[in-house]
Design a protein around this motif. Structure first.
Motif, PDB file in Angstrom:
ATOM      1  N   GLU A 165       0.826  -1.200   0.000  1.00 34.29           N
ATOM      2  CA  GLU A 165       0.000   0.000   0.000  1.00 34.29           C
ATOM      3  C   GLU A 165       0.863   1.254   0.000  1.00 34.29           C
ATOM      4  OE1 GLU A 165      -4.403  -0.970   1.550  1.00 34.29           O
ATOM      5  OE2 GLU A 165      -3.064  -0.068   3.046  1.00 34.29           O
TER       6      GLU A 165
ATOM      7  N   GLY B 151       1.849   2.062  -3.313  1.00 35.21           N
ATOM      8  CA  GLY B 151       0.780   2.327  -4.261  1.00 35.21           C
ATOM      9  C   GLY B 151       0.609   1.192  -5.243  1.00 35.21           C
ATOM     10  N   GLN B 152       0.892  -0.020  -4.787  1.00 37.15           N
ATOM     11  CA  GLN B 152       0.817  -1.201  -5.640  1.00 37.15           C
ATOM     12  C   GLN B 152      -0.322  -2.099  -5.163  1.00 37.15           C
ATOM     13  OE1 GLN B 152       2.526  -2.501  -8.569  1.00 37.15           O
ATOM     14  NE2 GLN B 152       0.651  -3.664  -8.250  1.00 37.15           N
TER      15      GLN B 152
ATOM     16  N   ASP C  15       5.595   6.067  -9.864  1.00 40.81           N
ATOM     17  CA  ASP C  15       5.672   5.664  -8.465  1.00 40.81           C
ATOM     18  C   ASP C  15       6.315   6.749  -7.610  1.00 40.81           C
ATOM     19  OD1 ASP C  15       4.574   3.127  -8.958  1.00 40.81           O
ATOM     20  OD2 ASP C  15       6.530   2.336  -9.535  1.00 40.81           O
TER      21      ASP C  15
ATOM     22  N   SER D 214      -5.252   8.589  -6.188  1.00 39.75           N
ATOM     23  CA  SER D 214      -4.429   7.553  -5.563  1.00 39.75           C
ATOM     24  C   SER D 214      -5.294   6.500  -4.880  1.00 39.75           C
ATOM     25  CB  SER D 214      -3.447   8.175  -4.564  1.00 39.75           C
ATOM     26  OG  SER D 214      -2.589   9.096  -5.212  1.00 39.75           O
TER      27      SER D 214
ATOM     28  N   ARG E  92      -4.608   3.207  -6.816  1.00 41.82           N
ATOM     29  CA  ARG E  92      -3.434   2.628  -6.173  1.00 41.82           C
ATOM     30  C   ARG E  92      -3.771   1.832  -4.923  1.00 41.82           C
ATOM     31  NH1 ARG E  92       1.862   3.348  -7.917  1.00 41.82           N
ATOM     32  NH2 ARG E  92       1.964   4.853  -9.611  1.00 41.82           N
ATOM     33  N   ARG E  93      -5.030   1.427  -4.807  1.00 45.78           N
ATOM     34  CA  ARG E  93      -5.447   0.580  -3.700  1.00 45.78           C
ATOM     35  C   ARG E  93      -6.269  -0.582  -4.243  1.00 45.78           C
ATOM     36  NH1 ARG E  93      -2.145   2.809  -1.010  1.00 45.78           N
ATOM     37  NH2 ARG E  93      -2.426   3.820   1.015  1.00 45.78           N
TER      38      ARG E  93
ATOM     39  N   TYR F 211       0.632   9.852  -7.942  1.00 47.88           N
ATOM     40  CA  TYR F 211       0.400   9.053  -6.743  1.00 47.88           C
ATOM     41  C   TYR F 211       0.960   9.766  -5.524  1.00 47.88           C
ATOM     42  CZ  TYR F 211       1.167   5.622  -3.120  1.00 47.88           C
ATOM     43  OH  TYR F 211       1.198   4.983  -1.905  1.00 47.88           O
TER      44      TYR F 211
ATOM     45  N   PRO G  74       1.081   9.438  -0.997  1.00 49.14           N
ATOM     46  CA  PRO G  74       0.872   8.478   0.101  1.00 49.14           C
ATOM     47  C   PRO G  74      -0.451   8.704   0.808  1.00 49.14           C
ATOM     48  CG  PRO G  74       2.486  10.130   0.720  1.00 49.14           C
ATOM     49  CD  PRO G  74       2.221  10.326  -0.740  1.00 49.14           C
TER      50      PRO G  74
ATOM     51  N   THR H  22      -2.782   3.760   5.457  1.00 53.20           N
ATOM     52  CA  THR H  22      -2.781   2.335   5.136  1.00 53.20           C
ATOM     53  C   THR H  22      -3.940   1.636   5.842  1.00 53.20           C
ATOM     54  OG1 THR H  22      -1.181   1.959   6.924  1.00 53.20           O
ATOM     55  CG2 THR H  22      -0.300   2.213   4.689  1.00 53.20           C
TER      56      THR H  22
END
Length: 670
Positions: free
Chosen positions: A109, A112-113, A262, A507, A511-512, A570, A572, A575
């Motif tokens: 996470e 971002g993968q 990324d 994101s 990315r989740r 992306y 952060p 999480t």
């Protein structure tokens, strides 16, 4: 995933990382701990072993010379439901594997993968580990205690656990070179990425001290610190304090990471491993020549002049034998050609959290990445009196005794991380600061704000357009916890203030991994998103976005690239919020039985007939009055307010038992 360039010296990006160490459950918490100069080691807790039974001030057969070390506060905590495990399966699984699974998810996470997008890929898994305390404890109970299920706790299965759960088809291997294991795992991952063997890799280290056995051995050898503190470079250094740690970093070829947009946290420019060979008197004695070799090889591989390196995260265990050799080797290789007014900063995270043994190198690497991001090096603790067997006036080295700013220069900052094992296997990884375009570049303001954490960050400028923010989780409870985390993240003092609403929403959408329980809100600014999250049932005002929101809620596919366009980046995000319980052989079943007993006692008072787990409450006569009495009993037992609306959504006996367990788990965390 983009195509990438391979080759023997291609750089590798650190795109994600996560950790659990004494005193810190995330990299950000670790950075705060380091900057605040916290010593997170402490007394051995009774859930490990009876330290009173094995402690002795003086070395003696079967005795430990220290009562202290570095420990995770709750090694049994695990979200079994998230990973589809039953209570009994989770209780019988080595907590090293359980914690590694959650930490790996967090690292993905952070990168971002989405994990589901890696399924079936040749992603590699490389795990440094040297302990099997959980399995050995079973063996100590006698051969009758050994069951087929213990095959799950064989050490070689640790990396396989990640590969199996995430369906990763690339290399998956355990690395055991003693205390250099996790840095060797990083080196192996780098080689695999450079060779094109895998496009993405997880490198990890895991170490949990559950038994006193190795501590007794180290007491006999003289490598265990009596006061449970690693005092790197200090005259009083008398050994190291073992510690727990679980660390995972996500790695990717730099060219691919840049192409995929990324967030690049740092760049691995090069690495090297090598054995001392016959350069020392015995296999267990460290060698100066071996350390000199590995440093020169690593910087040659990185294409970096050693004299340009700005700081070193040393192996730094606090060993009376090893410390002077390591400092001498660093002085010889990195001091050559160095300007006299630019001494090399050398520190050790082990002075804060203890020596995580097989995972120790990766703890040091995470600290180093954080130092590069913040352009600062924290103090190394317990270095009050310099060692007398080194000429510090002549050494081009300094152990920082306070938080130090790194120089503001016209090139990326450079750092090295060292690891050394009792196997005589040395490792060194060379890191450089991320490019400001793709990574996080420190600024004078961010440095200043570190000392004034209560001040709000300068908010990013929003474009005024409306966007969808989508959240998801495995359970309603986790989704609610995630909603609260985003409220804090997007609030006036939250880290989301550094990013635009568009990038945050993009994101979260792209990315989740999107899980079963879902929530979607709309807004164009941080304030609007906060307002929407406070009342998530408010319908989306934009008709087109409302259609997309409904598709997401219903689990239908949404082409988010079309929704957001191609100019987002992306950033952060918070999480996953785990819904953990303590799992231990015998204990989890006892807790479950106790929870069911409370529920069943109340049910038996009001039910009109016998019931099973699948029985509907209405069918057995549990009316609103009975639910009210149940609510009162639960509030009395847990000390928490019980939400009657949530209780109304519970329809079966099994759901009621589970809800009771979750309520009691929440009470334990209050």
């Amino acid at each position: 995933m983009s195509k990438w360039t391979t080759g023997p010296q291609q750089p590798v990006a650190v795109v994600g990382m996560s950790c659990r160490v004494p005193g810190a459950a995330t990299p950000d918490e670790l950075w705060t701990l380091l900057c605040d100069e916290v010593d997170a080691t402490g007394e051995t807790p009774p859930d490990r072993y009876d330290v009173d039974a094995v402690y002795s001030e003086e070395p003696a057969p079967g005795k430990l010379v220290s009562r202290r070390a570095g420990y995770l506060t709750d090694m049994t905590a695990f979200d079994a439901k998230f990973f589809g495990m039953s209570t009994s399966e989770a209780a019988e699984l080595d907590p090293q594997q359980r914690l590694l699974m959650m930490t790996a998810w967090e690292a993905l996470e952070d990168a971002g993968q989405p994990p589901d997008q890696l399924a079936g890929s040749r992603t590699g898994v490389f795990v440094g580990n040297g302990r099997a305390d959980f399995l050995e404890s079973v063996f100590r109970q006698g051969l009758d205690a050994v069951t087929a299920g213990q095959f799950n706790n064989v050490r070689s299965v640790i990396p396989a656990r990640l590969s199996h759960y995430f369906d990763l088809r690339g290399p998956s291997m355990l690395v055991d070179t003693a205390c250099s294991s996790s840095l060797v795992a990083v080196h192996q991952a780098v080689l695999s990425l450079r060779a094109g063997e895998c496009p993405f890799a997880l490198a990890a280290g895991v170490n949990l001290t559950l038994r006193p056995d190795e501590g007794v051995l180290m007491s006999q050898v003289g490598t265990l610190s009596a006061d449970g503190r690693s005092k790197f470079g200090d005259a009083a250094a008398d050994g190291h304090a073992p510690s727990d740690a679980v660390v995972v970093v996500a790695l990717k070829p730099l060219a691919a990471a840049v192409a995929d947009g990324d967030r690049i946290r740092a760049v691995i420019a090069g690495s090297a491993v090598g054995n001392d060979g016959h350069t020392s008197d015995t296999i267990l004695n460290p060698s100066l020549e071996g350390q000199l070799d590995i440093l020169r090889w690593a910087y040659e591989d990185a294409g970096v002049k050693p004299s340009e390196v700005d700081f070193i995260e040393a192996h730094g265990s606090g060993s009376p034998q090893l410390d002077p050799l390591e400092l001498t080797a660093l002085a010889q290789v990195l001091g050559e050609g160095r300007s006299p007014d630019r001494r090399l900063l050398v520190g050790s995270v082990k002075s804060n959290v203890g020596h995580a043994e097989a995972a120790g190198g990766l703890v040091g690497l995470v600290k180093t990445v954080l130092s590069l991001e913040h352009a600062q090096v924290p103090a190394s603790l317990h270095a009050d009196t310099p060692r007398r067997d080194l000429d510090w006036d002549e050494l081009p080295i300094e152990i920082p005794d306070k938080l130090r700013d790194l120089p503001d220069i016209d090139r990326p900052l450079l750092a090295g991380v060292s690891g050394q094992g009792a196997s005589a296997l040395n490792a060194h990884v060379v890191l450089r600061q991320a490019d400001p375009v793709s990574g996080r570049q420190p600024t004078g303001l961010s440095r200043m704000l570190r000392h004034f954490p209560g001040r709000a960050q300068q908010p990013a400028e929003d474009d005024g357009a409306q966007y969808l923010l989508v959240l998801s989780a495995r359970s309603p409870e986790a989704l609610e916890a995630l909603r609260l985390a985003y409220l804090e993240y997007l609030g006036p003092d939250g880290p989301g203030g550094e990013h635009t609403a568009r990038d945050i929403c993009y994101s979260a959408a792209t990315r989740r991994q999107h899980l079963e329980h879902r929530l979607v809100v709309m807004g164009g600014t941080h304030e609007e998103l906060v307002t929407a999250l406070e009342d998530p049932d408010t319908p989306a005002a934009n008709p087109a976005l409302a259609v997309i929101a409904n598709r997401f809620r219903n689990g239908q596919r949404v082409n988010w690239d079309v929704v957001f366009g191609d100019e987002c980046r992306y950033v952060p995000l918070p999480t996953y919020r785990w819904q953990t319980r303590g799992y231990w052989p015998g204990r989890a079943e006892d807790e479950a039985a106790a929870d069911a007993e409370l529920t069943d006692q109340i049910l038996h008072q009001h039910a009109r007939t016998e019931f099973q787990s699948e029985s509907r409450l209405a069918d057995i006569g549990i009316d609103s009055l009975a639910k009210l009495k149940l609510m009162v009993e639960l509030q009395k037992k847990t000390g928490l307010d019980v939400d009657p609306e949530k209780l109304d959504k519970v329809h079966t006996v099994g759901e009621l038992r589970q809800w009771t367990r979750e309520l009691e788990a929440a009470a334990r965390h209050e």
